[in-house]
Design an enzyme around this catalytic site. Structure first.
Site, short mmCIF file in Angstrom:
data_model
loop_
_atom_site.label_atom_id
_atom_site.label_comp_id
_atom_site.label_asym_id
_atom_site.label_seq_id
_atom_site.Cartn_x
_atom_site.Cartn_y
_atom_site.Cartn_z
N LYS A 194 50.27 38.51 48.76
CA LYS A 194 50.18 39.65 49.88
C LYS A 194 51.25 38.63 51.00
O LYS A 194 50.68 38.45 52.11
CB LYS A 194 49.01 39.84 50.43
CG LYS A 194 48.18 40.91 49.69
CD LYS A 194 48.82 42.25 49.75
CE LYS A 194 48.39 42.89 51.04
NZ LYS A 194 49.04 44.42 51.11
N ASP A 254 40.64 42.34 35.59
CA ASP A 254 39.61 43.26 34.76
C ASP A 254 40.41 44.64 34.84
O ASP A 254 40.31 45.36 34.07
CB ASP A 254 38.33 43.31 35.93
CG ASP A 254 37.59 42.32 35.49
OD1 ASP A 254 37.91 41.26 34.81
OD2 ASP A 254 36.26 42.47 35.79
C1 IPM Z 1 35.71 35.74 35.47
C2 IPM Z 1 34.41 36.03 36.14
C3 IPM Z 1 34.03 34.70 37.05
C4 IPM Z 1 35.04 34.61 38.16
C5 IPM Z 1 32.67 34.62 37.31
C6 IPM Z 1 31.89 34.58 35.85
C7 IPM Z 1 32.45 33.12 37.98
O1 IPM Z 1 34.36 37.10 36.83
O2 IPM Z 1 35.91 34.73 34.75
O3 IPM Z 1 36.55 36.75 35.85
O4 IPM Z 1 34.66 35.08 39.22
O5 IPM Z 1 35.91 33.98 38.03
MN MN Z 2 35.97 38.22 36.74
#
Ligand code: IPM
Ligand code: MN
Length: 362
Positions: A194, A254
């Site tokens: 950003k 994700d």
């Molecule tokens: C990821 C997970 C981790 C993060 C957690 C489990 C610490 O969300 O590996 O993407 O936040 O990075």
């Molecule tokens: Mn994550």
């Protein structure tokens, strides 16, 4: 031909962690024979509940001495520190920061037989990699933020020159090793930030530009973190390698996973100069733990990434060959509907998927 053996530190962890980790070990042992020795190590929220330690020093030392680390998953609902942060995540974060695993590599690859929620995308139609900076950004403030009189809280976003240079260098070298974006075959690194709003991200982008000078054969591209979520849905074929700050990388990886079949099939490799940790990108899914219901695919594909990383470090073709065989076998199990896990629309149990991959290896 070398007869070297490789020591793999294995932390099953919590929830579905033990099931998916043990399934991946079964596949690794079938494909690799006696090349790998496994250290089964304690750690995670369940261990914390029993001992008060989420990452025992013995476990950390074994991880530091091992050739690679393979992890199931960690975290149990309600097991939190007094400041409200999750204990299970701390296992992960302690390993990341103490072993300096600065490149969190998240492939986004739609495999044949896997259905994407993106209309018109079939197996092979999505193939790029998100490289998430893994040791600073907003995560640098974990455990260090300000919490004041139950009325004020703040966390700082940290961008360092070293941290950005090394993750950008990793991203450009990865792009050089790939065949380019599906849309045009161009080797490309897209900087996700950003920079239009915050100096931390403008600094991140400027350093990526500097690193790009050393990689003239790779195109550089920029996308703001909000805009890239649209592009990842509308034109994923444009992407080859995306490099992003820690929190942005956590979020967009994700989304990328969702477009390629979900977290149950999304692998990850958290890589530093001396150490690396491999695990499925999913969490511990406590709601389905102990039912043999989880998919081991993400952990199996993370094990493939592990073997390839070990081959890159040791130049041992046996590792690359085993990685290719496991990836082919896992792909066949899905594309030929031999054992499709529930998250991908099938009804195969965790152990059944592992068994099918082992048979396909045979
Ligand atoms: C990821 C997970 C981790 C993060 C957690 C489990 C610490 O969300 O590996 O993407 O936040 O990075
Ligand atoms: Mn994550």
């Amino acid at each position: 031909m070398t007869t070297k053996r490789y020591r793999i530190a294995t932390i099953d962890g919590d929830g579905i962690g033990p099931e998916v980790s043990q399934a991946a070990l079964r596949v690794l042992k079938t494909a690799c024979g006696d090349m790998l020795d496994f250290d089964m190590l304690d750690g995670g929220a369940g261990h914390y509940q029993k001992t008060g330690q989420v990452l025992p020093e013995d476990t950390f030392n074994a991880c530091r001495e091992a050739d690679a680390i393979l992890h199931g998953a960690a975290g149990l609902p309600g097991v939190v520190y007094p400041d409200g942060t999750e204990v299970g995540n701390d296992l992960h974060l302690r390993l990341r920061f103490r072993l300096d695993l600065y490149a969190n590599v998240r492939p986004v690859k739609l495999l044949p037989g896997v259905v994407s929620p993106l209309r018109g995308y079939e197996g092979g139609g999505i193939d790029y990699v998100i490289v998430r900076e893994n040791t600073e950004g907003l995560y640098a403030s974990r455990g260090a933020g300000v919490l004041l009189r139950d009325e004020f809280a703040s966390d700082s976003l940290v961008t360092t020159r070293k941290g950005t240079e090394r993750v950008a260098e990793f991203a450009f070298r990865l792009a050089e090793s790939r065949n380019g974006a599906l849309s045009d075959g161009k080797k490309r690194v897209t900087v996700c930030d950003k920079a239009n709003i915050l100096r931390s991200y403008a600094f991140f982008r400027a350093i990526c530009d500097e690193v790009h000078q050393q990689h003239p054969d790779v195109a550089i591209d920029y996308a703001y973190a909000d805009a890239i979520t649209v592009h990842m849905v509308k034109r994923p074929e444009f992407y080859d390698v995306i490099v992003a700050e820690n929190m942005f990388g956590d979020i967009i990886s994700d989304l990328g996973a969702a477009t390629a079949g979900g977290m149950g099939i999304s692998p990850s490799g958290e890589i530093g100069d001396e150490h690396a940790l491999f695990q499925g990108a999913h969490g511990s899914a406590p709601d389905i733990a102990g039912q043999d219901a989880a998919s081991p695919m993400a952990t199996v594909l993370s094990a493939v990434m592990m073997l390839r990383w070990l081959n890159d470090r040791h130049g041992d073709p046996r590792l690359a060959e085993a990685a290719d065989r496991i990836e082919t076998a896992a792909g066949r199990v899905l594309s030929e509907n031999i054992a499709v896990p529930r998250d991908l629309g099938g009804n195969a149990r965790c152990s059944e998927v592992a068994e099918a991959i082992c048979r396909a290896l045979g």
